[in-house]
Design a protein around this motif. Structure first.
Motif, mmCIF file in Angstrom:
data_model
loop_
_atom_site.group_PDB
_atom_site.id
_atom_site.type_symbol
_atom_site.label_atom_id
_atom_site.label_comp_id
_atom_site.label_asym_id
_atom_site.label_seq_id
_atom_site.Cartn_x
_atom_site.Cartn_y
_atom_site.Cartn_z
ATOM 1 N N ALA A 183 0.828 -1.202 0.000
ATOM 2 C CA ALA A 183 0.000 0.000 0.000
ATOM 3 C C ALA A 183 0.866 1.258 0.000
ATOM 4 O O ALA A 183 0.601 2.213 -0.744
ATOM 5 N N PHE A 184 1.931 1.251 0.799
ATOM 6 C CA PHE A 184 2.807 2.419 0.845
ATOM 7 C C PHE A 184 3.582 2.593 -0.466
ATOM 8 O O PHE A 184 3.836 3.718 -0.909
ATOM 9 N N LEU A 185 3.965 1.492 -1.107
ATOM 10 C CA LEU A 185 4.640 1.591 -2.399
ATOM 11 C C LEU A 185 3.711 2.220 -3.437
ATOM 12 O O LEU A 185 4.126 3.067 -4.241
ATOM 13 N N TYR A 186 2.439 1.815 -3.423
ATOM 14 C CA TYR A 186 1.448 2.400 -4.334
ATOM 15 C C TYR A 186 1.291 3.892 -4.044
ATOM 16 O O TYR A 186 1.210 4.715 -4.966
ATOM 17 N N GLN A 187 1.257 4.254 -2.759
ATOM 18 C CA GLN A 187 1.120 5.656 -2.379
ATOM 19 C C GLN A 187 2.244 6.496 -2.979
ATOM 20 O O GLN A 187 1.994 7.556 -3.579
ATOM 21 N N HIS A 188 3.481 6.025 -2.834
ATOM 22 C CA HIS A 188 4.614 6.828 -3.298
ATOM 23 C C HIS A 188 4.764 6.758 -4.813
ATOM 24 O O HIS A 188 5.269 7.715 -5.423
ATOM 25 N N ALA A 189 4.314 5.675 -5.426
ATOM 26 C CA ALA A 189 4.331 5.618 -6.889
ATOM 27 C C ALA A 189 3.360 6.629 -7.481
ATOM 28 O O ALA A 189 3.629 7.248 -8.511
ATOM 29 N N ARG A 200 -8.622 6.438 -1.347
ATOM 30 C CA ARG A 200 -8.602 5.624 -2.562
ATOM 31 C C ARG A 200 -8.915 4.154 -2.245
ATOM 32 O O ARG A 200 -9.688 3.508 -2.954
ATOM 33 N N MET A 201 -8.331 3.636 -1.175
ATOM 34 C CA MET A 201 -8.574 2.229 -0.817
ATOM 35 C C MET A 201 -9.997 2.024 -0.306
ATOM 36 O O MET A 201 -10.596 0.967 -0.532
ATOM 37 N N GLU A 202 -10.549 3.013 0.370
ATOM 38 C CA GLU A 202 -11.928 2.909 0.846
ATOM 39 C C GLU A 202 -12.901 2.835 -0.329
ATOM 40 O O GLU A 202 -13.878 2.068 -0.293
ATOM 41 N N LYS A 203 -12.635 3.604 -1.366
ATOM 42 C CA LYS A 203 -13.532 3.665 -2.513
ATOM 43 C C LYS A 203 -13.281 2.557 -3.522
ATOM 44 O O LYS A 203 -14.157 2.219 -4.310
ATOM 45 N N ARG A 204 -12.089 1.975 -3.504
ATOM 46 C CA ARG A 204 -11.720 0.992 -4.516
ATOM 47 C C ARG A 204 -11.277 -0.305 -3.855
ATOM 48 O O ARG A 204 -10.092 -0.528 -3.600
ATOM 49 N N PRO A 205 -12.211 -1.201 -3.601
ATOM 50 C CA PRO A 205 -11.882 -2.470 -2.941
ATOM 51 C C PRO A 205 -10.838 -3.289 -3.684
ATOM 52 O O PRO A 205 -10.137 -4.090 -3.075
ATOM 53 N N ILE A 206 -10.719 -3.087 -5.014
ATOM 54 C CA ILE A 206 -9.742 -3.853 -5.771
ATOM 55 C C ILE A 206 -8.323 -3.580 -5.278
ATOM 56 O O ILE A 206 -7.454 -4.460 -5.300
ATOM 57 N N LEU A 207 -8.062 -2.363 -4.799
ATOM 58 C CA LEU A 207 -6.736 -2.047 -4.269
ATOM 59 C C LEU A 207 -6.467 -2.832 -2.992
ATOM 60 O O LEU A 207 -5.374 -3.376 -2.806
ATOM 61 N N VAL A 208 -7.450 -2.886 -2.120
ATOM 62 C CA VAL A 208 -7.309 -3.646 -0.872
ATOM 63 C C VAL A 208 -7.001 -5.105 -1.194
ATOM 64 O O VAL A 208 -6.125 -5.737 -0.590
ATOM 65 N N HIS A 209 -7.714 -5.649 -2.179
ATOM 66 C CA HIS A 209 -7.515 -7.043 -2.576
ATOM 67 C C HIS A 209 -6.121 -7.248 -3.170
ATOM 68 O O HIS A 209 -5.421 -8.214 -2.816
ATOM 69 N N CYS A 210 -5.701 -6.352 -4.059
ATOM 70 C CA CYS A 210 -4.398 -6.510 -4.712
ATOM 71 C C CYS A 210 -3.240 -6.376 -3.727
ATOM 72 O O CYS A 210 -2.215 -7.036 -3.882
ATOM 73 N N PHE A 211 -3.385 -5.539 -2.739
ATOM 74 C CA PHE A 211 -2.322 -5.362 -1.757
ATOM 75 C C PHE A 211 -2.280 -6.509 -0.750
ATOM 76 O O PHE A 211 -1.284 -6.684 -0.050
ATOM 77 N N GLY A 212 -3.377 -7.283 -0.657
ATOM 78 C CA GLY A 212 -3.433 -8.401 0.290
ATOM 79 C C GLY A 212 -3.902 -8.012 1.678
ATOM 80 O O GLY A 212 -3.708 -8.760 2.635
#
Length: 572
Positions: free
Chosen positions: A58-64, A75-87
């Motif tokens: 999640a932090f790598l995505y933030q800084h990217a 972003r993670m609250e609105k987009r569950p796919i991010l939560v899933h992809c980050f594990g």
């Protein structure tokens, strides 16, 4: 500390290999090996809600992406796919992110920050995310960008996105000509962009080149030939005339012509969607699409002797009649499905339309609207997860609505007739205060049985011609409450985006007298593609400026298409 650059570089190198196989930044982060041995997390691991490896992703995505912690949490609250992809098990709050970040070792934070920036650059270089969607370090040529005004910013970004658009769209169209031709397919498409910008024709473009002695513009016949080749079915002789691919009832082999042209268009749209999906403008909001039919007028009279009922024997088969402004007209018709509402308003699919007309025999070919809707939906769903589809009254049909319901989507459409008074309707539930009502669970049949139920909504008509009457809308939403009627019906106004789209596309359409359907369909498809590229460019400029996506365009469509042709020919 000396190991930090090496650890960050190892993450970036791993990311470069993954970029060859993924299309989205979150997938890059998802498949990235995380060297937990180099990371220090001082939290008591048996008590943590978010483990070290997934929270690091999640932090790598933030800084990217260059986000703040608040933006990342949102972003993670609105987009569950991010939560899933980050594990992650759930979306962490901004406070939780702050607490975790503070308990990571200083060296670990340095590795994550450096790796995030490196992964950002890698993702941009490999077209996993568009450059306009990420913060970039200023180059020497951009040293005084902070002082540039909005016009200079728009010009700079436009030039970059012209190249980006051309890279992701034009290569999909191939004529199959040998490489020794004076002009390649991309150059021909640049010329067609010029034609669209000036509402000109292939003949006028070639004539202009001859008068001005411009050897950088192809002859009009060459441009038309390439358009025909774009639509010639694969494996056929490229010299075929349209008459040579007619079937027994003089219909062109529409399926094969359509598939040839639309394969290129579909690939272009997929590339465009993947370009802006780095910011994923679709996952955090309700995705609404509209389906409708537009026309390109054909003024040639269809009758040889109307009084005797004798039509012209070689009248174009794909021309259909239609009524507009209380007058009966003729034209080529096309159906599209387009994103509307709070999204980037781009069309996702196109289908040729053929309807039986009064100059044709009774059993002349005619495409069912249900079949059109099925094809459009199936194409669009390859690119975007759609939630709701809107139609106009002309699509009112049990078969059309069944096609939508079968795909797990909701629909909203007006009913063709108005009602004088809903009070006389049996089993209706009216709003206690507002002038509105709903009839629940109305059965819709399909193939001889009840397929699904729908809600009929009654609201005062806004049409001057039907003042005092009630407009009726139908939707397969679950049990619309009386206090929801107004909000549901008001959503229908978003369908007007597709009407505005048609107005823009028609301004791009080249003029032609050709009745070769390959030319007609290809012209419409390319005009639509230029519209998409304009919308993509406008989107990326707005993202860079922080401007609302639904605000007026930063550059006009005409300006964009004109620049697309002229600028890219100079670049070549």
């Amino acid at each position: 500390m000396t190991e930090n650059p090496a650890a960050a570089q190892a993450l970036v190198v791993g990311g470069e290999k993954i970029c060859e196989h993924v299309e989205h930044l979150w997938d890059l982060i998802r498949f990235l090996p995380i060297p937990t041995d180099h990371l220090v997390d001082t939290r008591e691991q048996h008590k943590v809600a978010h483990e070290t490896e997934p929270i690091t992703r999640a932090f790598l995505y933030q800084h990217a992406r260059g986000f703040s912690q608040n933006q990342l949490a949102d972003r993670m609250e609105k987009r569950p796919i991010l939560v899933h992809c980050f594990g992650l098990e759930s979306a962490p709050t901004q406070q939780a992110l702050s607490d975790v970040w503070g308990k990571l070792g200083a060296d670990t934070r340095e590795i994550i920050e450096a790796a995030g920036i490196g992964l950002r650059n890698t993702a941009v270089e490999n077209d996993v995310i568009a450059e306009a969607l990420v913060p970039t370090a200023p180059s020497e040529d951009e040293a005084d960008e902070e002082d540039e005004d909005e016009k200079k910013y728009t010009r700079r970004k436009s030039k970059k996105t012209f190249k980006l658009a051309r890279k992701h769209a034009f290569p999909e169209f191939e004529s199959g000509r040998t490489l020794n031709w004076q002009f390649d397919d991309k150059q021909i498409l640049d010329m067609i962009a010029d034609i669209c910008a000036y509402e000109g024709s292939a003949h006028e473009e070639g004539e202009h080149a001859w008068i001005t002695d411009d050897d950088q513009i192809a002859h009009g016949s060459t441009i038309l030939r390439v358009l025909k080749l774009f639509g010639t079915p694969d494996g056929e002789d490229t010299q075929l005339t349209i008459d040579e691919i007619l079937d027994d009832d003089r219909m062109p082999d529409i399926d094969r012509i359509r598939d040839e042209i639309m394969t290129a268009f579909d690939s272009s749209i997929e590339n465009v969607i993947n370009t802006i999906r780095g910011d994923d403008p679709f996952d955090d909001r309700k995705v609404t699409a509209a389906i409708d039919i537009t026309h390109q007028q054909f003024t040639v009279y269809p009758w040889q002797d109307k009084a005797a009922g004798i039509p012209k024997p070689n009248y174009p088969r794909m021309v259909s009649g239609y009524k507009k402004d209380n007058a009966y007209k003729r034209g080529y018709k096309y159906a599209t499905i387009t994103l509307v509402g709070d999204l980037v308003p781009i069309p996702l699919a196109i289908e040729p339309v053929k309807e039986n007309s009064n100059w044709e025999e009774d059993d002349a070919p005619s495409y069912s609207k249900a079949a059109l809707v099925e094809r459009l939906l199936d194409k669009a769903l390859q690119f975007v997860d759609i939630d709701e589809v809107m139609f106009d009254r002309g699509f009112y049909s049990n078969d059309v609505y069944a096609a939508v319901a079968d795909r797990g989507l909701t629909y909203l459409s007006p009913v063709p007739k108005y009602e004088d008074d809903y009070e006389v309707i049996k089993d209706i539930e009216s709003h206690p205060e507002a002038d509105a009502a709903v009839k629940h669970d109305v059965p819709f049949g399909h193939d001889g049985e009840v397929h699904h139920t729908a809600e009929f909504l009654y609201v005062p008509s806004s049409s001057d011609d039907d003042d005092g009457k009630y407009a009726v809308f139908v939707t397969n939403r679950d049990h619309v409450e009386p206090d929801e009627i107004e909000a549901v019906c008001n959503r229908y106004s978003r369908r007007w985006d597709i009407e505005n789209q048609y107005k823009s596309i028609k301004k791009f359409l080249p003029r032609t007298s050709s009745t070769d359907y390959r030319v007609r369909l290809c012209n419409f498809v390319l005009a639509t593609l230029f519209y998409v590229l304009w919308r993509l460019t406008d989107y990326l400029i707005k993202r860079g400026k922080g401007v609302e996506i639904r605000s007026p365009p930063e550059i006009t469509g005409k300006t964009f298409v004109r620049a697309l042709g002229e600028f890219l020919r100079r670049v070549d």
